[in-house]
Design a protein around this motif. Structure first.
Motif, PDB file in Angstrom:
ATOM      1  N   LEU A  16       0.822  -1.210   0.000  1.00 10.86           N
ATOM      2  CA  LEU A  16       0.000   0.000   0.000  1.00 10.86           C
ATOM      3  C   LEU A  16       0.856   1.259   0.000  1.00 10.86           C
ATOM      4  N   SER A  17       1.888   1.285   0.820  1.00  5.26           N
ATOM      5  CA  SER A  17       2.681   2.509   0.948  1.00  5.26           C
ATOM      6  C   SER A  17       3.644   2.704  -0.215  1.00  5.26           C
ATOM      7  N   GLU A  18       4.360   1.641  -0.612  1.00  4.43           N
ATOM      8  CA  GLU A  18       5.360   1.768  -1.668  1.00  4.43           C
ATOM      9  C   GLU A  18       4.782   1.514  -3.060  1.00  4.43           C
ATOM     10  N   GLY A  19       3.894   0.522  -3.164  1.00  5.72           N
ATOM     11  CA  GLY A  19       3.331   0.205  -4.471  1.00  5.72           C
ATOM     12  C   GLY A  19       2.230   1.150  -4.900  1.00  5.72           C
ATOM     13  N   LEU A  20       1.374   1.533  -3.954  1.00  5.09           N
ATOM     14  CA  LEU A  20       0.202   2.349  -4.281  1.00  5.09           C
ATOM     15  C   LEU A  20       0.286   3.774  -3.753  1.00  5.09           C
ATOM     16  N   ASN A  21       1.369   4.111  -3.075  1.00  9.04           N
ATOM     17  CA  ASN A  21       1.560   5.470  -2.560  1.00  9.04           C
ATOM     18  C   ASN A  21       0.415   5.888  -1.642  1.00  9.04           C
ATOM     19  N   VAL A  22      -0.036   4.951  -0.841  1.00 10.65           N
ATOM     20  CA  VAL A  22      -1.114   5.219   0.120  1.00 10.65           C
ATOM     21  C   VAL A  22      -0.482   5.402   1.494  1.00 10.65           C
ATOM     22  N   THR A  23      -0.500   6.620   1.973  1.00 14.22           N
ATOM     23  CA  THR A  23       0.120   6.957   3.252  1.00 14.22           C
ATOM     24  C   THR A  23      -0.772   6.513   4.415  1.00 14.22           C
ATOM     25  N   PRO A  24      -0.220   6.463   5.627  1.00 11.20           N
ATOM     26  CA  PRO A  24      -1.071   6.174   6.788  1.00 11.20           C
ATOM     27  C   PRO A  24      -2.244   7.148   6.910  1.00 11.20           C
ATOM     28  N   GLU A  25      -2.017   8.407   6.535  1.00 10.87           N
ATOM     29  CA  GLU A  25      -3.110   9.394   6.596  1.00 10.87           C
ATOM     30  C   GLU A  25      -4.227   9.047   5.611  1.00 10.87           C
ATOM     31  N   ILE A  26      -3.842   8.621   4.402  1.00  8.84           N
ATOM     32  CA  ILE A  26      -4.851   8.221   3.416  1.00  8.84           C
ATOM     33  C   ILE A  26      -5.606   6.993   3.895  1.00  8.84           C
ATOM     34  N   ARG A  27      -4.899   6.038   4.469  1.00  6.76           N
ATOM     35  CA  ARG A  27      -5.567   4.837   4.979  1.00  6.76           C
ATOM     36  C   ARG A  27      -6.555   5.183   6.087  1.00  6.76           C
ATOM     37  N   GLU A  28      -6.192   6.129   6.932  1.00  2.19           N
ATOM     38  CA  GLU A  28      -7.115   6.515   7.997  1.00  2.19           C
ATOM     39  C   GLU A  28      -8.344   7.214   7.416  1.00  2.19           C
TER      40      GLU A  28
END
Length: 275
Positions: free
Chosen positions: A253-265
């Protein structure tokens, strides 16, 4: 053979699914449990087959869901075969073509015409199931930009959202699975929802041309069955690819999809019931 669905306990009342006349495989993914005890909110995320043949009553029902965005993962060949989605007033349509395991007009002509020799060549002896698993792997590895776009949109203003492809099984199913992983839904629950696409009333209808000599013969149906079934092994291939390439779901999620913890929240806020 239809596979047994994993039993996922739920304290939520059973939701009654609507009877849609010409939209296959529709469902609300609400109620699925997360690893930390929350559940996907009802009315936030839907999935289905294509909307091209929706009746006026179907369209009225879909219009009543308050949808913000429809994600259509069909490619040009799909849209040429089935037609564009019906237009729903006030709903944003986003087309993100993903690779279909049965990609291309040439393949579908073989299916509609029942060309046994060619179908045997590309589908027999386990080649159809291998084709499916490899496509799932490829989408995970190579279509990270599209999956990233979906998740960032859902974290923004795109909810309530509906995801669909042609049958609502593979491309939409995998995109739904990635979304559910991002908000922490249990993998067993993700698989159970994915395998619901095997229900007879959800299956994609294959159209045959008048010049088909074999029709829906047992051999043709056997050759095609791996393409039209949701199999746990296909979804497992996707999950294994995440681990093989990135090691963990968090790194995918973080490296492949550039989804940060903030986006996940933000995704969790939009898609899950309050804790």
């Amino acid at each position: 053979m239809t596979q047994q669905l994993p039993q996922v306990p739920s304290t939520e009342p059973e939701q009654t699914e609507p009877e849609l006349a010409a939209v296959r495989n529709f469902r609300d993914v609400g109620g699925l449990p997360t690893v930390d005890g929350r559940r996907v909110r009802y009315g936030a995320l839907f999935r289905s087959g294509h909307l091209a043949h929706a009746t006026p009553a179907d369209a009225a029902f879909l219009g009543s869901l308050g949808l913000h965005t429809i994600f259509d993962f069909r490619n040009e060949a799909d849209q040429k075969l089935e037609g564009p989605d019906v237009e729903l007033p006030g709903v944003r349509n986003v087309n993100l073509p993903l690779t279909d395991p049965a990609d291309g007009a040439v393949f579908w002509k073989m299916v509609r015409d029942g060309n046994l020799d060619e179908l045997r060549e590309i589908l027999a002896d386990g080649k159809a199931a291998d084709r499916m698993s490899e496509t799932y792997r490829m989408i995970i590895k190579e279509r990270t930009a599209e999956q990233s776009q979906v998740l960032h949109a859902l974290a923004g203003e795109a909810v309530p959202a509906l995801m669909h492809c042609a049958a609502g099984k593979d491309r939409a199913g995998l995109s739904i699975a990635v979304t559910l992983l991002a908000v922490g839904v249990e993998r067993e629950a993700i698989e159970a929802d994915y395998l619901k696409s095997n229900d007879p009333h959800r299956r994609y209808k294959v159209h045959r041309s008048d010049n088909s000599s074999t029709g829906m013969s047992p051999e043709v149906m056997e050759l095609l069955s791996p393409l039209f079934e949701a199999r746990a092994e296909y979804l497992a291939a996707a999950f294994e690819t995440i681990e093989d390439v990135w090691g963990t779901t968090d790194r995918y999620l973080s490296e492949g999809l550039n989804v940060t913890p903030e986006i996940r929240e933000r995704l969790r806020t939009r898609l899950l019931d309050e804790s």
